[in-house]
Structures are given as C-alpha cells and as structure tokens.
Design a protein around this motif. Sequence first.
Motif, mmCIF file in Angstrom:
data_model
loop_
_atom_site.group_PDB
_atom_site.id
_atom_site.type_symbol
_atom_site.label_atom_id
_atom_site.label_comp_id
_atom_site.label_asym_id
_atom_site.label_seq_id
_atom_site.Cartn_x
_atom_site.Cartn_y
_atom_site.Cartn_z
ATOM 1 N N ASN A 1 13.184 -17.674 67.016
ATOM 2 C CA ASN A 1 12.338 -16.718 66.290
ATOM 3 C C ASN A 1 10.891 -16.733 66.741
ATOM 4 O OD1 ASN A 1 14.156 -15.340 64.653
ATOM 5 N ND2 ASN A 1 14.198 -17.001 63.169
ATOM 6 N N THR A 2 10.446 -17.822 67.370
ATOM 7 C CA THR A 2 9.069 -17.861 67.862
ATOM 8 C C THR A 2 8.915 -17.128 69.191
ATOM 9 O OG1 THR A 2 9.353 -19.953 69.066
ATOM 10 C CG2 THR A 2 8.646 -20.081 66.744
ATOM 11 N N LEU A 3 10.030 -16.814 69.837
ATOM 12 C CA LEU A 3 9.975 -16.107 71.115
ATOM 13 C C LEU A 3 9.510 -14.670 70.905
ATOM 14 C CD1 LEU A 3 13.405 -17.171 72.662
ATOM 15 C CD2 LEU A 3 11.151 -18.004 73.338
ATOM 16 N N PRO A 4 8.831 -14.095 71.882
ATOM 17 C CA PRO A 4 8.546 -12.663 71.816
ATOM 18 C C PRO A 4 9.852 -11.875 71.748
ATOM 19 C CG PRO A 4 7.239 -13.704 73.546
ATOM 20 C CD PRO A 4 8.218 -14.733 73.051
ATOM 21 N N ARG A 5 9.807 -10.693 71.172
ATOM 22 C CA ARG A 5 11.008 -9.909 70.887
ATOM 23 C C ARG A 5 11.905 -9.728 72.102
ATOM 24 N NH1 ARG A 5 12.364 -4.619 71.334
ATOM 25 N NH2 ARG A 5 10.277 -4.019 71.944
ATOM 26 N N ARG A 6 11.365 -9.323 73.244
ATOM 27 C CA ARG A 6 12.198 -9.053 74.422
ATOM 28 C C ARG A 6 12.815 -10.338 74.973
ATOM 29 N NH1 ARG A 6 13.995 -4.109 75.107
ATOM 30 N NH2 ARG A 6 13.694 -4.031 77.336
ATOM 31 N N GLN A 7 12.083 -11.444 74.933
ATOM 32 C CA GLN A 7 12.647 -12.721 75.372
ATOM 33 C C GLN A 7 13.767 -13.149 74.436
ATOM 34 O OE1 GLN A 7 9.685 -15.767 76.012
ATOM 35 N NE2 GLN A 7 8.353 -14.365 77.150
ATOM 36 N N ARG A 8 13.561 -12.949 73.132
ATOM 37 C CA ARG A 8 14.581 -13.313 72.144
ATOM 38 C C ARG A 8 15.854 -12.494 72.369
ATOM 39 N NH1 ARG A 8 11.615 -12.787 67.687
ATOM 40 N NH2 ARG A 8 12.101 -10.598 67.455
ATOM 41 N N GLU A 9 15.691 -11.196 72.609
ATOM 42 C CA GLU A 9 16.855 -10.340 72.851
ATOM 43 C C GLU A 9 17.597 -10.776 74.107
ATOM 44 O OE1 GLU A 9 15.151 -6.467 73.099
ATOM 45 O OE2 GLU A 9 14.933 -6.270 70.929
ATOM 46 N N ALA A 10 16.867 -11.035 75.192
ATOM 47 C CA ALA A 10 17.499 -11.451 76.440
ATOM 48 C C ALA A 10 18.250 -12.760 76.242
ATOM 49 C CB ALA A 10 16.458 -11.597 77.552
ATOM 50 N N PHE A 11 17.642 -13.720 75.565
ATOM 51 C CA PHE A 11 18.291 -15.006 75.321
ATOM 52 C C PHE A 11 19.561 -14.838 74.493
ATOM 53 C CE2 PHE A 11 18.994 -18.662 72.549
ATOM 54 C CZ PHE A 11 19.206 -19.652 73.503
ATOM 55 N N MET A 12 19.455 -14.086 73.404
ATOM 56 C CA MET A 12 20.607 -13.954 72.513
ATOM 57 C C MET A 12 21.758 -13.201 73.177
ATOM 58 S SD MET A 12 18.576 -13.402 68.958
ATOM 59 C CE MET A 12 19.852 -13.828 67.797
#
Length: 193
Positions: free
Chosen positions: A140-151
């Motif tokens: 959740n601390t990741l920026p939105r686009r990084q979070r989406e790519a990771f998930m």
Amino acid sequence: MNTAVDALGADMVLDEATPATLDAFLAQVERRAFRMAEMQLRHREDAMDAVQDAMLRLVKHYRDKPATEWAPLFWGILRRRVVDLQRRRKVRSIVVGWLGGGHDKEGDELPAWEPADQSPGPLDRLHDVQSYADMAAAVNTLPRRQREAFMLRMLEGLDGKETAQAMGCSEGSVKTHLSRAMHTLRDQLENWR
C-alpha cells in the motif's frame, strides 16, 4: 520477501490451467480480485462492489473473447473500477470539506471519505496474519502504478504482455514499475528474509 509472498496463501497464486468457461474463470479469480480491491480501496463494501462490477462488465462486453484474453481484460476492468472509486472518494471528500458538512453534532470532524471497517476481513482469515498484514502495508505504500504492476505480475501471475494490456501501458513501463516496486518491497520487508 519470498516468505511474505508465500504467506499470502496458495490461493493467491494463479492456477496455470485456463478455465473452460467464463463462469469457471470468474469463480477462480473472485477471492483474489476481492483481496486486491480491498487492499487498494481499504473498504470491504467498496471492494465487493468493484469486483462485482468488473465481473459484470467482463460478462456483458467480453464473453465472446477467447479464454486466454479473460485475465488481462478482467484485471484491466477491475483496475479502472478501483481508480474510479478512489477518484469518487477524493471528490466527495473535497465537496464535503468545501461545503462544511464534515462535522458531527458535537462539532468533531468526521472522516472525509475513509470510513472505518470494523468487520473482520480476509486478512484475518489467512494462516499467517502478521506477514500478510506487513506485506499489505508495504504494498500500500507503493505508488499506484508500481502497486498495480506488482499485484498483477507477482500475485496474479500475468505475463508482461498481459500486465501491460491490463494496465494500459507498454511492457517496458511494466518492467520499470515492477523493478521499482520489488526494490522498495525488499527494503521494507527486510526482516521477513
């Protein structure tokens, strides 16, 4: 970090078999989609609404697509629905604050758009609650686009092309976002190694 990812549970890992029917596909991704939406929205009911809406849109508009295209289409729809809900919350909080309606009868300030969820969620039902909570907090601390790519890449198991299609960007952008996310998560979850 592998321990933290393993703690997410075996049901978070994508089953490699392509489902034969759209109903089977939706049943297969339902729990993972809910967890992903709940992590991003931090509200159980909004997450359920986002997943339900994404499923309905997939069935309505893409039921005739080949089974291999369902995953990137579904995750792209869900991603856009989550972003829409986040934007709507933001606008609602601005309007409530602007109109001065953000106080209760005693004059205390009300939460603008982040209601507390008192009910136990999926996080509480996982085998290793602490590692999942730490992983979720770090994600959740990741920026939105990084979070989406990771998930999408790590938790859903989509390949680079499918992830790029779901995120609406190039494969190179997916690689950049994922690399940055992995670096940040390694630093934040160092004690789980």
